[in-house]
Every structure is written in C-alpha cells, then in structure tokens.
Design a protein around this motif. Sequence first.
Motif, PDB file in Angstrom:
ATOM      1  N   UNK A  66       0.712  -1.229  -0.223  1.00 46.43           N
ATOM      2  CA  UNK A  66       0.418  -0.063   0.021  1.00 46.43           C
ATOM      3  C   UNK A  66       1.081   1.410   0.044  1.00 46.43           C
ATOM      4  N   UNK A  67       1.857   1.046  -0.431  1.00 40.34           N
ATOM      5  CA  UNK A  67       2.573   2.124  -0.265  1.00 40.34           C
ATOM      6  C   UNK A  67       2.771   2.920  -0.894  1.00 40.34           C
ATOM      7  N   UNK A  68       2.505   4.405  -1.035  1.00 33.68           N
ATOM      8  CA  UNK A  68       2.397   5.533  -2.468  1.00 33.68           C
ATOM      9  C   UNK A  68       3.752   6.475  -1.973  1.00 33.68           C
ATOM     10  N   UNK A  69       4.237   6.821  -0.988  1.00 29.17           N
ATOM     11  CA  UNK A  69       5.599   7.365  -1.095  1.00 29.17           C
ATOM     12  C   UNK A  69       6.578   6.834  -0.661  1.00 29.17           C
ATOM     13  N   UNK A  70       8.349   6.891  -1.223  1.00 33.39           N
ATOM     14  CA  UNK A  70       9.010   6.094  -0.754  1.00 33.39           C
ATOM     15  C   UNK A  70      10.354   7.331  -0.709  1.00 33.39           C
ATOM     16  N   UNK A  71      10.791   7.807   0.317  1.00 41.48           N
ATOM     17  CA  UNK A  71      12.201   8.565   0.530  1.00 41.48           C
ATOM     18  C   UNK A  71      12.687   7.925   0.073  1.00 41.48           C
ATOM     19  N   UNK A  72      14.146   7.524  -0.223  1.00 45.33           N
ATOM     20  CA  UNK A  72      15.260   6.661  -0.219  1.00 45.33           C
ATOM     21  C   UNK A  72      16.748   7.476  -1.097  1.00 45.33           C
ATOM     22  N   UNK A  73      16.730   8.590  -0.666  1.00 46.97           N
ATOM     23  CA  UNK A  73      17.203   8.948  -1.388  1.00 46.97           C
ATOM     24  C   UNK A  73      18.883   9.646  -0.055  1.00 46.97           C
ATOM     25  N   UNK A  74      19.835  10.019  -0.118  1.00 50.54           N
ATOM     26  CA  UNK A  74      20.992   9.950   0.082  1.00 50.54           C
ATOM     27  C   UNK A  74      21.791   9.089   1.104  1.00 50.54           C
ATOM     28  N   UNK A  75      21.846   7.459   0.213  1.00 52.26           N
ATOM     29  CA  UNK A  75      21.424   5.967   0.572  1.00 52.26           C
ATOM     30  C   UNK A  75      23.454   5.997  -0.254  1.00 52.26           C
ATOM     31  N   UNK A  76      23.290   4.897  -0.030  1.00 51.59           N
ATOM     32  CA  UNK A  76      24.493   4.218  -1.373  1.00 51.59           C
ATOM     33  C   UNK A  76      24.238   3.157  -1.866  1.00 51.59           C
ATOM     34  N   UNK A  77      23.050   3.330  -2.907  1.00 53.80           N
ATOM     35  CA  UNK A  77      21.641   2.182  -3.608  1.00 53.80           C
ATOM     36  C   UNK A  77      22.613   2.482  -5.067  1.00 53.80           C
ATOM     37  N   UNK A  78      23.056   1.572  -5.729  1.00 52.45           N
ATOM     38  CA  UNK A  78      23.608   1.006  -6.920  1.00 52.45           C
ATOM     39  C   UNK A  78      22.694   0.947  -7.987  1.00 52.45           C
ATOM     40  N   UNK A  79      21.481   0.441  -7.505  1.00 51.83           N
ATOM     41  CA  UNK A  79      20.825  -0.619  -8.760  1.00 51.83           C
ATOM     42  C   UNK A  79      18.544  -0.122  -7.884  1.00 51.83           C
ATOM     43  N   UNK A  80      17.875   0.025  -9.180  1.00 51.95           N
ATOM     44  CA  UNK A  80      16.118   0.137  -8.476  1.00 51.95           C
ATOM     45  C   UNK A  80      15.799  -1.193  -8.562  1.00 51.95           C
ATOM     46  N   UNK A 136       4.930  -2.556  -5.900  1.00 54.09           N
ATOM     47  CA  UNK A 136       4.515  -1.322  -5.522  1.00 54.09           C
ATOM     48  C   UNK A 136       3.637  -0.600  -6.534  1.00 54.09           C
ATOM     49  N   UNK A 137       2.111  -1.150  -6.602  1.00 56.69           N
ATOM     50  CA  UNK A 137       1.154  -0.820  -7.700  1.00 56.69           C
ATOM     51  C   UNK A 137       0.722   0.773  -7.300  1.00 56.69           C
ATOM     52  N   UNK A 138       0.826   1.048  -6.302  1.00 56.54           N
ATOM     53  CA  UNK A 138       0.326   2.086  -5.664  1.00 56.54           C
ATOM     54  C   UNK A 138       1.426   3.423  -5.131  1.00 56.54           C
ATOM     55  N   UNK A 139       2.086   2.848  -6.135  1.00 57.45           N
ATOM     56  CA  UNK A 139       3.138   4.458  -5.598  1.00 57.45           C
ATOM     57  C   UNK A 139       2.982   5.063  -6.284  1.00 57.45           C
ATOM     58  N   UNK A 140       3.467   6.732  -5.912  1.00 61.70           N
ATOM     59  CA  UNK A 140       3.432   7.662  -6.584  1.00 61.70           C
ATOM     60  C   UNK A 140       4.612   9.003  -6.904  1.00 61.70           C
ATOM     61  N   UNK A 141       5.179   8.171  -5.593  1.00 63.95           N
ATOM     62  CA  UNK A 141       5.620   9.870  -5.282  1.00 63.95           C
ATOM     63  C   UNK A 141       7.435   8.627  -4.754  1.00 63.95           C
ATOM     64  N   UNK A 142       8.671   9.009  -5.916  1.00 69.11           N
ATOM     65  CA  UNK A 142       9.776   7.514  -5.269  1.00 69.11           C
ATOM     66  C   UNK A 142      10.556   9.048  -5.933  1.00 69.11           C
ATOM     67  N   UNK A 143      11.935   8.917  -4.352  1.00 70.57           N
ATOM     68  CA  UNK A 143      12.663   9.695  -4.203  1.00 70.57           C
ATOM     69  C   UNK A 143      13.953   9.075  -4.185  1.00 70.57           C
ATOM     70  N   UNK A 144      14.848   9.107  -5.316  1.00 72.81           N
ATOM     71  CA  UNK A 144      16.089   8.040  -5.242  1.00 72.81           C
ATOM     72  C   UNK A 144      17.969   8.990  -5.697  1.00 72.81           C
ATOM     73  N   UNK A 145      17.204  10.261  -5.170  1.00 76.83           N
ATOM     74  CA  UNK A 145      18.252  11.211  -4.948  1.00 76.83           C
ATOM     75  C   UNK A 145      19.738  10.852  -4.641  1.00 76.83           C
ATOM     76  N   UNK A 146      20.776  11.471  -4.781  1.00 76.77           N
ATOM     77  CA  UNK A 146      22.324  11.185  -4.516  1.00 76.77           C
ATOM     78  C   UNK A 146      22.095  10.300  -3.660  1.00 76.77           C
ATOM     79  N   UNK A 147      22.883   8.992  -4.954  1.00 77.84           N
ATOM     80  CA  UNK A 147      22.496   7.583  -4.708  1.00 77.84           C
ATOM     81  C   UNK A 147      23.639   6.810  -5.851  1.00 77.84           C
ATOM     82  N   UNK A 148      23.454   5.810  -6.057  1.00 79.93           N
ATOM     83  CA  UNK A 148      25.356   5.736  -6.909  1.00 79.93           C
ATOM     84  C   UNK A 148      24.796   4.971  -8.235  1.00 79.93           C
ATOM     85  N   UNK A 149      22.835   5.654  -8.312  1.00 82.70           N
ATOM     86  CA  UNK A 149      22.483   4.734  -9.602  1.00 82.70           C
ATOM     87  C   UNK A 149      22.719   4.751 -11.445  1.00 82.70           C
TER      88      UNK A 149
END
Length: 691
Positions: free
Chosen positions: A517-531, A537-550
């Motif tokens: 049921x997630x609608x908003x997920x913020x994962x910015x400023x981490x060490x993520x290399x891959x999405x 998460x078919x209900x997700x409308x906002x996704x923040x993945x800034x400041x990573x290594x993707x």
Amino acid sequence: MTSSDNWNSRFLCFQSIRLYSLTYKLYHREATQRVEQSTELVNKRLMTELETGGNVRFEDGSSADVWFTSCHDLILSRFCVADYRVHGILGIKIHRITRVHNRMLRFRFESKLTKVTEDEDSPVMNKSPTVKKLQEYLFFVVDPALPGGDNQLMSLLEEGPMDPETYQQLGCDSAIPLSNSLSLCEKPRITHLINRAKKESWSDPCPFRHGHIVVCKVYLGKSLPVLDTKHRNSTTLRPIPSFVPSLPVCCPLRLCEKPPSPFVMMEEIKPGERNHYLSLTLLLMMIYYTWILHRNPESGLQRLDVSFNELTKLDDIAHMQSLDYIDASFNKLCTLEGMKGLSKLKYLDLSWNDLTNTRDDLSILRKHMSNLTNLDLRHNNWQKPEGLRLRTIGRLKSLSLLDNKPVTESESTAALRMAAGSRISQVSLLAHSRTDLVRPRSLSLLTCAQLLSQMSRNKPDRINENDSEWYLKVTALNLDGQHISKLSNLERLINLKWLSLSDNDLTKIEGLEQCVHLEELSLDDNCIYKIEGLSHLTRLHTLNLGFNYINSLDGCGLDKLSQLQCLSLECNRLSSLSGLAGVPSLLELYIAFTKFLILDLCGNPVSRESENYRLFVVYHLRTLKALDGIAVESSEGGNARDIFGGRLTQDFVAEKLGHSNFHEVQELDFPQFSLRLVDLGSGEHFINLRR
C-alpha cells in the motif's frame, strides 16, 4: 632468564632474519629476471616485425576478443590436476595471449594443404568438411635443454619448428613434440629446470612456475593409436609432411582424478610399409602463464608489503593465513574480496586507494579480520565518510588505532550505540511511526512521513507484549538518519503508506514485499547502486532516489509502477533515461546534476506543447550531446543561454531556497548569478518581499 636462554633467543632471531633476507633475495632475483625476460621478449618481437617488413606481426588479445576467450578455454580444458599433483600445482593462471600473424608460415601451410588434398593418390577425401575435421589444435613448449636456449621461442614464431631430422640429430624422437596435453608438453621443461635448481645453493622451490606455450593448428590426416613406438620416425612416413607430431590423449576434465592415457595418436607402423599419415602445422597463439601452487597455510608469510604497485585487488592472499601485517597503501584497490580468512592479521594499511563500498568492505573486515588492532582507511572514496570511523569501531572490537588515531572509550560507546540504532527494531518502529489516515495539508517540501513525525502525535498503542495488532495501524514511518544498512522487520506493516529512509547507509532495496500500500517512498542520500524490489508497489506515486550511485534504469521495474507520477533521481550516475519509456503516468522527473549525453523525449507532451522546449533542455543539461535523435549544435547552446540565462524566475527561487513558500520570503540575495531579467509574475506570491 639465563644467559643461555638469552643467547638461544638471539640465535633464533638471527636465523629468522637470515631466512627472511634469503627469501627476499630469492623473490627479488626472480622478479628481476622476469622483468628482464619480458623486456627482451618485447624487443625481439619489435625487431622481428621490423626486419620482416610486417610479414610477422604479433597481436596482444583481451577478453573482448572471441579468439582470446576460445584459446583461454582451450588451455583450461586441457589441464589435468592429476598430472601436476606431484609438484603441488592446483591450477594455471593465464596472463597474456598473443596472436601470431606469420604470412610466410601461413602460405607454406596452405600450399602444402592444397597439394595434399588435391593429390589423386591421397586417401583423404577432397572435401573441405573432411579437411577441417582432420585439423587439430596442439601445444608446443620449448625444451630449454636443447641448443638455442631462450632464442628457441622467437625462432619458432618466425621460422616454424625444426624438422624431424634435426630433432633426431639432437638425440630426440624423430618427431616434433606437439601434444594436446599440457603435462606432456611441459614435462621436458619441468624436468630440466628442476635438475638445474638442485645444483644451486638457494633456489626457487618451483623453478618452472612461469612459462610460455605455443598453440599450433595442425593437419593430422588419418591417425590411429600407436602400439609400437620403436618405429616412430619420419622414415616410415610419407615424404610430404615436414614433421611428425606426437598426439597424446588427455582426459577432458581439468579437475579429474584419473591420469591421462599414455597412448599417442598415430597410425600403427610396420617397417617398409607405406603410410598415409599426413601432417602440416600453422602457429597461431603464444601464451604466457603461471602455475598456481598449493601452499601450506601453517608455514606462510607473516609480513606483506605491496604498497605503490597500482594493484586493483588482492585476490591471491586468502591462503596466507599466517599474515599479521599487510601494507597495501598507495594502490588502486577497489574491493577487499580476496582478503578472506586472515584471522591472525593485526596491522592493515589501506590508505590512498579507491575503496568506496563501506558496507561490503567493512563486512569483510569484520568476518575475516576481526582481530585487527591497527587499521588505516584514510584517503579513499568512501560512501558516507562522515560516519565511517564510528561504523568501523563498532564492527572491529579489537581496534586500538584507527587512521593513526587512538580509539577512545567514548568512541567505542558511541559506536555501540550507533550499531544498536542501525537495526530496525520494534522499539524504533514504535518511536518513529504514526497512524494518521489522511495526508497533512502543507506547502512544505518535506515528505509526508517527515511531516507527520513532526506534526502528529498519533503513535501506535501497544497494549501488551503479545499485542501485534498495532503493526496493522501504522501508516507512516520516518527513519531518516539512523545509519540503517539493511531493510528488515517491515513485513508486518502491510498498511504502510508513507515511508522515509533518507540519509542512511542502504546499498540495496529489499524487504518491502508486504508493503503493497506504499504511496510515497524516500530513499535519497543512501548508497544504492541499482533500482530493484519495487515492481510490486503498484500504488506508489512518489519515489525519491536522489543522491545515490544508480547508473542505469534498464530493467529496473519502473514500468510496473502504473501510478508513479513523481520520480527524483538527482545526483546519480545516470547516462540514459531509456528505462523510463514504459512509465506513461510520470508527470515530474528530477535529474539535476546528472551527466546526460543522450536524451530522447519524443512522443511526450512536453516535447510538443512546451515553448522553446529544445533550448530549455539544452540550457539545463549542459553535457547533452543529442536530444530526440538530433545532435546538439554549439549554436544551440548559445541561443539557450541568451533566452534562459540570467533570468530570476519562480523556479529559480524555489531551487535556490529549497521551498516554494514565497509568501514567507522577505529578502532575496543572489549576487553571483549575473541576473539580467526579473520574471516573478505579477508578484502576488511575494507579498512580504522587501528587498
């Protein structure tokens, strides 16, 4: 301590120093000889190419070449551990494969092959498929016991092998020693080098560890197992071939236990009887290799200094379990994968390298070097360097000196506290979660989870220790800045709608399978290399993945997010947006500070309806080389700067201030931006602006 004990300890110390000195001299001499031999071989190759006018040419291969990988696999397939067990050899490591282009030998090979196949008396069918089936790839190793020594290799590559008569005059079999078995090819060289080493006062325990092997393409004609090797000479064969190869049979598996068959592949010969054995050869590859030796972990090296060597990894020291000192500073190490099983290690210097992956490398240190007392990690490109010291102290309990600074008790306490807080526990869930059902009304740029953690008091109520119903009531969770390195214990939060995990140490997106049921997920400023791990998460409308290594959006599953409207990818390593082609619901995309080279937005409303769309994109993406399949001209960059450069707009103000609450702004000060045009609309949003 008595005087005799004192003298004994001094004697043992002197003996260990002497042994270390002799070992150092041995390896120094070996390294010097290898450099000299390699340099001499390169010089000979260049001289050969020059003197032959390009008729003989050498091409060094790489893993990207098809012929390189084929030859590499061929060598490995012909290696048998059982053949080398007596020498303590476990494998073979190939360093370089060189392709030999010899026009003269090729012309000789093709001419003789044509003559043989066109001979009416030849029993071989004159059909190319049959001719190809009768060709084989065999190995040749120079025998150092024969006259010529080190010059044999270059003579072989330039002029081809000696004829059978020459071998017979030298006291060898009247045949060129070609084989499809590495062990049989290497046997004369190994025997000679071992015997020579026995005569030296101090020698390498494995004098044959480095070597060269030549791969030859050979036309065999018809051949059968030879039963009487006494008649193996050229006088019983047809006069057409220039040599007679011996072709032993080796088991096909590299790690087999069964030794190879001693039989050689030749036609059975009877004296005076005409034989139909045909043989021709063509030199194809020269391979430089090293044997991989079995080492006794109980009596290994204790001190290792490999600084200033431009090493990218240490993948051959896991067997050195006696090491207690390693200096690997001033290299180009990017991983610690090869440094495992070093439980006795006390000192490790990894300064001035290219290490980046904080989580993985610290895990290796904790699992395989837990007894470290002195560690230096300075001058690397670590992710989240500000928290590196406490994270390292928390994982290595025996550390007394880190980065040349003593580890204090207060740091140890803080490190333990950080380690405890970095795990998502029931206590942290109760403290940082909310149960609100409606998103708060606010113009703030904060996420919904961040807003609720500041504004709402609706925390979940836990009735008793056995109460698990409170998990179902949680709708918002804010775990920003908790040094979390792995997502776990979220499977019960099935009604979670807003989740913020900014400013943590996550390297992988996982553990969200039940949060549908997630609608908003913020994962910015981490060490993520891959999405990954988001396609459900078919209900997700906002996704923040800034400041990573993707670095890529291909195959990341964003096309499964049918309601995704806002995607933030600022400050990543993206070079393409190809993975967004299947996300038609996307309305907002943030890609600031991303070095795009190619961008294609054809078919989207923004490319058709926006005024000066092309110049706007060119202005904001300065590194862009092509837009919508058309190259970006230098004149377009100038036109874009004329139109959009130096303009004070609402978007510009919101970007610099970090929010869009313009009614709160009382003063604007942008002295370094060369503004020449103010375009803030009618001004109703800036009602309190005074300057």
